[in-house]
Design a protein around this motif. Structure first.
Motif, short mmCIF file in Angstrom:
data_model
loop_
_atom_site.label_atom_id
_atom_site.label_comp_id
_atom_site.label_asym_id
_atom_site.label_seq_id
_atom_site.Cartn_x
_atom_site.Cartn_y
_atom_site.Cartn_z
N GLN A 91 0.83 -1.21 0.00
CA GLN A 91 0.00 0.00 0.00
C GLN A 91 0.86 1.26 0.00
OE1 GLN A 91 -2.47 -0.65 3.45
NE2 GLN A 91 -4.03 -1.75 2.27
N THR A 92 1.94 1.24 0.79
CA THR A 92 2.85 2.39 0.84
C THR A 92 3.52 2.57 -0.52
OG1 THR A 92 3.23 2.03 3.19
CG2 THR A 92 4.86 3.36 2.01
N ARG A 93 3.97 1.49 -1.11
CA ARG A 93 4.61 1.54 -2.43
C ARG A 93 3.67 2.15 -3.45
NH1 ARG A 93 4.72 -1.45 -7.12
NH2 ARG A 93 6.74 -1.55 -8.16
N SER A 94 2.45 1.68 -3.48
CA SER A 94 1.45 2.19 -4.42
C SER A 94 1.22 3.68 -4.19
CB SER A 94 0.14 1.41 -4.27
OG SER A 94 -0.84 1.93 -5.12
N GLY A 95 1.07 4.08 -2.93
CA GLY A 95 0.85 5.48 -2.61
C GLY A 95 2.01 6.37 -3.03
N LEU A 96 3.23 5.91 -2.81
CA LEU A 96 4.40 6.69 -3.18
C LEU A 96 4.51 6.84 -4.69
CD1 LEU A 96 6.99 5.22 -0.66
CD2 LEU A 96 6.15 7.57 -0.69
N CYS A 107 3.82 10.69 -6.11
CA CYS A 107 5.05 11.44 -6.40
C CYS A 107 5.18 11.84 -7.86
CB CYS A 107 6.27 10.65 -5.93
SG CYS A 107 6.40 10.68 -4.13
N ASP A 108 4.10 11.80 -8.61
CA ASP A 108 4.03 12.37 -9.96
C ASP A 108 5.19 11.96 -10.86
OD1 ASP A 108 1.66 13.69 -9.45
OD2 ASP A 108 2.65 15.54 -8.82
N SER A 148 9.65 15.35 -4.42
CA SER A 148 9.15 14.12 -3.79
C SER A 148 8.99 14.29 -2.30
CB SER A 148 10.11 12.96 -4.08
OG SER A 148 10.14 12.69 -5.46
N THR A 149 9.90 15.01 -1.66
CA THR A 149 9.79 15.24 -0.22
C THR A 149 8.48 15.93 0.11
OG1 THR A 149 12.20 15.37 0.04
CG2 THR A 149 10.86 16.37 1.78
N VAL A 150 8.16 16.97 -0.62
CA VAL A 150 6.91 17.71 -0.39
C VAL A 150 5.70 16.79 -0.62
CG1 VAL A 150 5.45 19.60 -1.25
CG2 VAL A 150 7.91 19.96 -0.91
N LEU A 151 5.75 16.01 -1.68
CA LEU A 151 4.62 15.12 -1.99
C LEU A 151 4.46 14.02 -0.94
CD1 LEU A 151 5.22 14.98 -5.83
CD2 LEU A 151 3.32 16.13 -4.67
N ILE A 152 5.56 13.48 -0.45
CA ILE A 152 5.50 12.45 0.59
C ILE A 152 4.99 13.05 1.90
CG2 ILE A 152 6.86 10.82 1.96
CD1 ILE A 152 8.63 10.45 -0.58
N GLU A 153 5.40 14.26 2.21
CA GLU A 153 4.87 14.92 3.40
C GLU A 153 3.36 15.09 3.29
OE1 GLU A 153 8.57 17.58 5.10
OE2 GLU A 153 7.47 18.38 3.39
N GLY A 154 2.85 15.25 2.08
CA GLY A 154 1.42 15.34 1.85
C GLY A 154 0.68 14.04 2.14
#
Length: 172
Positions: free
Chosen positions: A20-25, A29-30, A72-78
């Motif tokens: 699930q985490t892999r899919s979300g990342l 992360c565009d 990616s950092t900003v997107l992961i923080e989201g």
């Protein structure tokens, strides 16, 4: 002292948590993150582990690497992850954790393809997953050191680092 390290027996849900985490990342992360790998003890079936799903999220090692890491950092923080201090042994990563009720449940090491952390982490994960004798020796050492150190986080991390350094030295 920080909260003591907590260990628990293997939970088969960790694999699903990783997926699930892999899919979300990958989705969130565009396209900046193009690889995600499950590492750490939760990736080794049957191993006693801290109940934290550790993953490496990887961006390409190219001209856009710095932008990819920043975006990616900003997107992961989201995704409700919080940036953490990067330990010395992971110098070329950005570390983000997702807490639930205060204790982290997921940790992302954001790095680039080809980084020393990328290579050593994947090598260690592969060796522990493929070599049952090695993973049992690691588990025994980890649990013994955890008991001796009474769950002290700094001592636990240092003891694991010694084991991993030895494994990396003898990987050739």
């Amino acid at each position: 002292m920080d909260s003591p390290v907590r260990l628990m027996h293997y939970d088969p849900r960790w694999k699903q948590e990783f997926l699930q985490t892999r899919s979300g990342l990958l989705h969130s992360c565009d396209g900046w993150v193009n690889e995600v790998h499950h590492i750490g003890s939760t990736a080794v079936s049957g191993m006693i582990a801290q109940p934290i799903v550790d993953v490496i999220a990887v961006v390409k090692d190219d001209a856009e690497r710095e932008q990819a890491l920043a975006e990616s950092t900003v997107l992961i923080e989201g995704m409700f992850f919080r940036r953490q201090e990067t330990p010395m042994w992971a110098a070329e990563t950005i570390v983000l954790e997702k807490p639930r009720g205060g204790e982290p449940t997921h940790r992302v090491f954001l790095t680039y393809a080809g980084s020393p952390f990328y290579h050593s982490s994947l090598m260690i994960a592969e060796r522990l997953q493929d070599d049952r004798e090695l993973s049992l020796r690691f588990e025994t050492t980890k649990v013994d050191r955890w008991r001796q150190g009474e769950g002290d986080p700094a001592r636990y991390a240092a003891d694991k680092a010694v084991f991993f350094a030895h494994l990396i030295e003898h990987s050739d």
